[in-house]
Enzyme design. Structure first.
Site, PDB file in Angstrom:
ATOM      1  CG  HIS B 201      35.762  25.830  64.642  1.00  0.00           C
ATOM      2  ND1 HIS B 201      34.649  25.133  65.013  1.00  0.00           N
ATOM      3  CD2 HIS B 201      35.349  27.101  64.458  1.00  0.00           C
ATOM      4  CE1 HIS B 201      33.606  25.937  65.051  1.00  0.00           C
ATOM      5  NE2 HIS B 201      33.988  27.129  64.709  1.00  0.00           N
ATOM      6  CG  HIS B 216      35.000  31.957  71.607  1.00  0.00           C
ATOM      7  ND1 HIS B 216      35.529  32.629  70.536  1.00  0.00           N
ATOM      8  CD2 HIS B 216      34.509  30.799  71.088  1.00  0.00           C
ATOM      9  CE1 HIS B 216      35.365  31.920  69.430  1.00  0.00           C
ATOM     10  NE2 HIS B 216      34.763  30.802  69.744  1.00  0.00           N
ATOM     11  CD  GLU B 267      30.919  30.428  68.669  1.00  0.00           C
ATOM     12  OE1 GLU B 267      31.880  29.646  68.820  1.00  0.00           O
ATOM     13  OE2 GLU B 267      30.621  30.930  67.579  1.00  0.00           O
TER      14      GLU B 267
END
Lengths: 311, 311, 311, 311
Positions: B201, B216, B267
């Site tokens: 991603h 996030h 994260e």
């Protein structure tokens, strides 16, 4: 598309002196999955997490080494365009018909100034990685059979004229230079690491008088603990190790080099950083390769065999 | 070039309720390097192994959340072309002058149907990663100050119309779909993971009624052991943790989610596989997100906060 | 001898509601080796790296829980002496004849004030760990079948009168206190971790009104990466997880708790430091168990089930 | 008590050719904590997670090597008893007064048949490991300064008469044999690994004509990833490495050997299994040391320096 043109290493055809011995090595020790055999007697294998039908083809021969190394490109239109670009650049290209390699579409083959045969192709049957298609688990039992690398990652080839090779890969095929080792006199490049992605290497070359030589095929592991496990499995199977486990200064990768039963060197490695085409290439002096830790960062020394033994 | 167009996430501008508290968090706990402050009072930070001047800009505000998320593109010609493509696609674009963000060239800004502001830019001053340029070591002491991720990796945004967002990212910006979660009725996509590279991603979206929301920002670590260490450091600093350490089924990444002092989730993660644009996207059913292990593979459950708390 | 008296946890007899379901769990998911079945129908298992014949005995029953937990002592003379010491201390002991458990010598059984049955024995047939006796490899294929812990490490028992239990273990059996949690009022001990070695725990107790309860049996892994793999394997087999993966503040161990098909909790963990009897015990306040990170260091919270669910 | 008699390695006094150079190495590169200097000019260090005042004492000398290696015993009564046992066994013992080493009680010193001076002591001031006493964190920032091993783990000594040394350690001091290498003719023991605990070695010996020689002091790390990091830090500081990173077949430990600035070898290692006194010792043939993988499991070869270079 942001990822266009040449996507990644796709397959290598390797010559082994004894086919079944080679199969036992790559299937049972390295832990690849055998996916087929063809009428010529060639054996096809893939790493467990690769989705295409094959990435390694073994061909029995009286001489070890590599027949060709291939890259998958985005699609057939890209293949056509890159073929024209190569021809315009002055290279002779050859179309290998679809199916000559199992489950593989047409390939465009050409010889580069280092004497190696490189191929491009756009199509190979997707056979999947053994995980369910919906709501998949992160891995399968095959991920623990033998060393079980996730993919064929890159190769290092030895041959002459790597300045010309670099020009070809960068100007025609869209690669960029990630790292390099300067010649002993501080001029020219003795070795180059090239990427078509954000990997530290999709292919690498060392200047060497003999053309067409293979230094190693490299397979990717996912952790330093898996490198230790690879070393254990190699030793359990009495596979002779060349170097490692250790870390390269070059690329930061963590590695073991060993030899298959035919004397072809292969690497199981993990790590390294992720470069992009806007990065300044990293430069190693010739001394940096040895005492600078380029080859073996903890040991800071050259290993004679690394520079001399190729197939 | 094989890597063309949009290269990677470049910077995010984050709103924090108290600037110095935010700086202490991202610099001293997360371990980013502070690289500058501007006349507006914004603070610039980068991860130790990033080479460009900044990847995170903190702006004090009375409301947490994200101002914009930006991608670096290959060069200025690419920027011009993508700007034209966006306009032809029907979007309004805005040119932000060079220097409006420190050490950053002109940016093309546009709003996407989920209500987020996205930017593209081609130029940011390379300040290096603190390693010597020739014969570099694999890391520096900065790699161990705080959690010390190697880079800003991606973001997950919540907003409406993600089907349109996917179309825009795939058709205009060259991204491809890597994974997706189907809607509760098995139709439509509740969440999408998009890549412009071979990362699992570069950006992700969840369908959500409120526009412009941040779920996030994500920072990359290099091993599962570093995720454990991140958890220890968060706890030592009493940073509230949302989820983890655990593994996602989706992307296979191994992760901890926590909240900065302003309530913005971030994260720290590692791992995941490496997809390519020729891969079939992986599909998760809506149930698969929870009991299928999509969100939390070992626990196989949903975490309520993950679906509801955004800034 | 420097290691004398009680050496280590030797075996536990566990009650399962369905024998074959229990065997499938401990053999195929946890990855223990089945070493025998006896006339009573009990099934014997060991961890791959244990050398004695068995460490876990499964007995089918209509009620889950633990029948007894046993320690191996140095030799038969030690067994005799400890039996006398226990009797002099005021406990009633029982001699179980050799062979009542397969391949196991005479056992001295006694009930402790928490209502648990503890056994001592000196003799169990050594069946080895599957490695060659001379020039052994570091591990065998069995080390990768299922979760494959190296040994039964310890247990945590819930019951009343743990102050008396501590006195007995320390004064008669040669254990020492490694860590403890104070009661809610700051007085007394709500939980104690005891060692007869330089492990952080060979046995542990939590004060609890009901006697004879099992909180968990614990199995040792060798790395944090193996804890992640354990979580994956549990999820692949739909084994319900209670807590983790996470790190305990108490003992520093890194862990996953889950339930077997009968509802008996088990732990797969790694790490922790190595205490010695001259160390000051580490003290946790009752709040420290939760928000102090004693139970779950990254999350700094209590998990309700941990305090209430026992068998 | 189950852990009685000799508990663990306590301190080693090492001769270095240049004191400040030695301090820089052990404090700044290895990452030990300097805890004091005495009137003789000796420098005291401890590993971060050790609780006693010192484990390594550096003494400047014109000759590298080890002055003495000491074990902590359970208490003063144990010290008295072991002194008597040693005398009854026929050894001459010497009492070194409390305070001769900083923060250390009386020591009983004796010379063993290999020509090494061994000490026992019961008392050393506990200075703690830098963590809070109540509700401690799992580690401190000191755990990441330099290589930062958790403790002095063991030593390997070279000298004559190791059969007699083994008898002494096993019959008087309560050690047991964990592993051994047979002599080249298959008779006698060329090397022995001895434990007073459930460590694979608290001390080890290799038969060697010159008495009183040091092969290496060994320091414990907690993961294979920390071994990689140790190798990086050694290389960053240009510390010459002898062997590694690799795994030993013997003990299964994973290791790097290197030399301090005076030429004393030291080891940073992790892992190995946990033996108990009831285990059959593991036997290596002399060939097993090399091609059997005893010394270097992946490489399956001897390293000449390992057998010949001592101080």
């Amino acid at each position: 598309m942001a990822m266009t043109g040449v996507l990644r290493p796709g397959h290598a055809q390797l010559r082994v002196l004894n086919l079944e011995e080679g199969v036992r090595h790559y299937r049972d020790v390295l832990g690849m999955v055998e996916t087929g055999r063809d009428a010529q007697g060639r054996v096809y294998l893939k790493c467990w997490d690769e989705r295409d039908h094959n990435s390694l083809i073994l061909r029995e021969s009286d001489r070890a080494g590599i027949d060709f190394f291939a890259f998958k490109v985005l699609d057939e239109a890209t293949l056509d365009k890159l073929e024209r670009d190569l021809q315009e650049y002055g290279l002779t290209t050859e179309r290998i018909p679809a199916g000559e390699l199992m489950e593989t579409g047409e390939r465009v083959r050409f010889e580069i100034p280092s004497g190696h045969k490189i191929e491009l192709y756009a199509t190979k049957t997707q056979v999947g990685n053994g995980l369910q298609v919906t709501n998949p688990a992160p891995w399968t039992p095959a991920a623990e059979k033998g060393i079980a690398p996730v993919r064929l990652d890159h190769c290092l080839l030895y041959g002459p004229n790597i300045a010309e090779v670099k020009k070809l890969f960068c100007e025609v095929l869209g690669f960029y230079l990630v790292e390099r080792v300067l010649g002993p006199d501080g001029e020219g490049e003795a070795a180059i690491w090239l990427s078509c992605s954000h990997k530290v290497h999709d292919i690498a070359f060392v200047e060497h008088p003999e053309p067409g030589k293979l230094h190693h095929l490299s397979f990717l592991l996912e952790s330093w603990e898996e490198v230790l496990r690879a070393g254990d499995i190699l030793a359990m199977n009495k596979v002779p190790i060349d170097i490692g486990p250790t870390r390269h200064g070059i690329t930061r990768g963590c590695t073991i080099y060993a030899w298959d039963p035919s004397g072809n060197r292969f690497e199981t490695f993990m790590g390294g950083y992720q470069p992009y085409p806007d990065y300044e290439p990293t430069t190693w002096t010739f001394d940096g390769l040895g005492e600078g830790g380029g080859l073996d960062y903890p040991q800071r020394k050259l290993h004679e065999s690394f520079l001399t033994v190729v197939t």
